[in-house]
Design a protein around this motif. Sequence first.
Motif, PDB file in Angstrom:
ATOM      1  N   TYR A   8      24.353  11.008  55.373  1.00  0.00           N
ATOM      2  CA  TYR A   8      25.265  12.099  55.017  1.00  0.00           C
ATOM      3  C   TYR A   8      25.090  13.301  55.953  1.00  0.00           C
ATOM      4  CZ  TYR A   8      25.781   9.274  50.833  1.00  0.00           C
ATOM      5  OH  TYR A   8      25.999   8.228  49.972  1.00  0.00           O
ATOM      6  N   GLY A   9      24.747  13.017  57.198  1.00  0.00           N
ATOM      7  CA  GLY A   9      24.641  14.068  58.205  1.00  0.00           C
ATOM      8  C   GLY A   9      23.386  14.904  58.130  1.00  0.00           C
ATOM      9  N   ARG A  10      22.387  14.425  57.432  1.00  0.00           N
ATOM     10  CA  ARG A  10      21.139  15.188  57.306  1.00  0.00           C
ATOM     11  C   ARG A  10      20.145  14.866  58.419  1.00  0.00           C
ATOM     12  NH1 ARG A  10      21.830  13.862  51.679  1.00  0.00           N
ATOM     13  NH2 ARG A  10      20.345  12.156  51.932  1.00  0.00           N
ATOM     14  N   GLU A  11      20.085  13.592  58.804  1.00  0.00           N
ATOM     15  CA  GLU A  11      19.108  13.150  59.801  1.00  0.00           C
ATOM     16  C   GLU A  11      19.810  12.787  61.116  1.00  0.00           C
ATOM     17  OE1 GLU A  11      15.913  13.121  59.233  1.00  0.00           O
ATOM     18  OE2 GLU A  11      15.667  13.066  57.056  1.00  0.00           O
ATOM     19  N   PHE A  12      19.019  12.800  62.204  1.00  0.00           N
ATOM     20  CA  PHE A  12      19.486  12.343  63.518  1.00  0.00           C
ATOM     21  C   PHE A  12      20.751  13.080  63.983  1.00  0.00           C
ATOM     22  CE2 PHE A  12      17.419   8.638  61.497  1.00  0.00           C
ATOM     23  CZ  PHE A  12      16.382   8.446  62.415  1.00  0.00           C
ATOM     24  N   VAL A  13      20.816  14.370  63.727  1.00  0.00           N
ATOM     25  CA  VAL A  13      21.980  15.154  64.139  1.00  0.00           C
ATOM     26  C   VAL A  13      21.840  15.513  65.622  1.00  0.00           C
ATOM     27  CG1 VAL A  13      23.326  17.254  63.741  1.00  0.00           C
ATOM     28  CG2 VAL A  13      22.208  16.085  61.814  1.00  0.00           C
ATOM     29  N   ILE A  14      22.865  15.231  66.397  1.00  0.00           N
ATOM     30  CA  ILE A  14      22.831  15.519  67.824  1.00  0.00           C
ATOM     31  C   ILE A  14      22.755  17.027  68.048  1.00  0.00           C
ATOM     32  CG2 ILE A  14      24.196  15.478  69.962  1.00  0.00           C
ATOM     33  CD1 ILE A  14      22.883  12.818  69.301  1.00  0.00           C
ATOM     34  N   CYS A  15      21.845  17.426  68.938  1.00  0.00           N
ATOM     35  CA  CYS A  15      21.639  18.839  69.247  1.00  0.00           C
ATOM     36  C   CYS A  15      21.610  19.011  70.760  1.00  0.00           C
ATOM     37  CB  CYS A  15      20.339  19.329  68.629  1.00  0.00           C
ATOM     38  SG  CYS A  15      19.954  21.063  68.974  1.00  0.00           S
ATOM     39  N   THR A  16      22.540  19.794  71.301  1.00  0.00           N
ATOM     40  CA  THR A  16      22.597  20.051  72.743  1.00  0.00           C
ATOM     41  C   THR A  16      22.581  21.552  72.991  1.00  0.00           C
ATOM     42  OG1 THR A  16      24.983  20.368  73.121  1.00  0.00           O
ATOM     43  CG2 THR A  16      24.218  18.100  72.797  1.00  0.00           C
ATOM     44  N   GLY A  17      22.637  21.912  74.272  1.00  0.00           N
ATOM     45  CA  GLY A  17      22.726  23.316  74.640  1.00  0.00           C
ATOM     46  C   GLY A  17      24.123  23.873  74.499  1.00  0.00           C
ATOM     47  N   GLY A  18      25.071  23.039  74.088  1.00  0.00           N
ATOM     48  CA  GLY A  18      26.401  23.512  73.772  1.00  0.00           C
ATOM     49  C   GLY A  18      27.329  23.754  74.949  1.00  0.00           C
ATOM     50  N   GLY A  19      26.871  23.491  76.168  1.00  0.00           N
ATOM     51  CA  GLY A  19      27.680  23.778  77.338  1.00  0.00           C
ATOM     52  C   GLY A  19      28.398  22.552  77.878  1.00  0.00           C
ATOM     53  N   PRO A  20      28.755  22.587  79.175  1.00  0.00           N
ATOM     54  CA  PRO A  20      29.461  21.465  79.795  1.00  0.00           C
ATOM     55  C   PRO A  20      28.512  20.352  80.236  1.00  0.00           C
ATOM     56  CG  PRO A  20      29.231  23.253  81.368  1.00  0.00           C
ATOM     57  CD  PRO A  20      28.646  23.745  80.066  1.00  0.00           C
ATOM     58  N   GLY A  21      29.040  19.387  80.986  1.00  0.00           N
ATOM     59  CA  GLY A  21      28.221  18.316  81.542  1.00  0.00           C
ATOM     60  C   GLY A  21      27.664  17.395  80.480  1.00  0.00           C
ATOM     61  N   VAL A  22      26.375  17.098  80.600  1.00  0.00           N
ATOM     62  CA  VAL A  22      25.708  16.206  79.649  1.00  0.00           C
ATOM     63  C   VAL A  22      25.817  16.743  78.226  1.00  0.00           C
ATOM     64  CG1 VAL A  22      23.429  15.406  78.911  1.00  0.00           C
ATOM     65  CG2 VAL A  22      24.131  15.125  81.284  1.00  0.00           C
TER      66      VAL A  22
END
Length: 276
Positions: A122-136
């Motif tokens: 239900y979206g609690r675990e393994f949530v993708i986290c990035t720097g929020g910008g472009p590229g990767v």
Amino acid sequence: MQDEDSRAHPFPRSREDAQAAQQMPDTPQTRAPAHRLAFADTDFLLREELRPVRLQLELLKPQLILDERGVESTVVMFGGARIPAPENKDEARTKTLKELSRYYEQAYRFATIMTERSLKTYGREFVICTGGGPGVMEAGNKGATDAGGQSIGLGIVLPHEQAPNAYVTPDLCFNFHYFAIRKMHFLMRARAVTVFPGGFGTLDELFETLTLIQTGRMTPVPLLLFGKEFWDRIIDWQALADAGTIGESDLQLFRYVETADEAVEIIDNFDPTPCD
């Protein structure tokens, strides 16, 4: 008779006091900076002496929001902002960036797989986290969005304004002033850390993670470097071990991968026992 809400909060709420302050008569006294409520006085909050408070606020705001959204663990994706999507690789300014566009595809696929897993919690675990910008970073958030899940973007104010990519979940799109607090939030909930080819920022994040795991300040997690050829070309890991500046066992703190499927397999079979 008082209602339940007023019994729980017998004093005026801060928001109510702030609104009341705006309705004060316009006099020299009420216009003076000294009269402003401290928590509503931006000039006061931005004073040099208030830096410790701003550091605390920047740590606390994302923490509270992530807690309220029920996010318990994340999968972190570090990587270069300049790596193009395959359809844009011919616009890349170097041959290397053009070749590295294949990792945009792998980042997208990896984020998709992990988000499908996240949805089962239900979206609690393994949530993708990035720097929020472009590229990767964009590839990671896009993969999560296309899989039907949420993803986090931890942005940073830079001299050259960089807007969040269009795929970060809006309610989980944060903006930081302090690099140190941002890096704490990257790792506080991390169940796995992936590092794609990138520049100074990516290297900073990689070595911060390595140092925390090496020194025992962070529980070991899968630390996966996409692109062995790239990383071996820019960092001579074995030379560090041969020089004695790191231990031979420190070379086991990370693993190389080339594909999203390899990364998922390592995460699934990860043994958190520290290396001897």
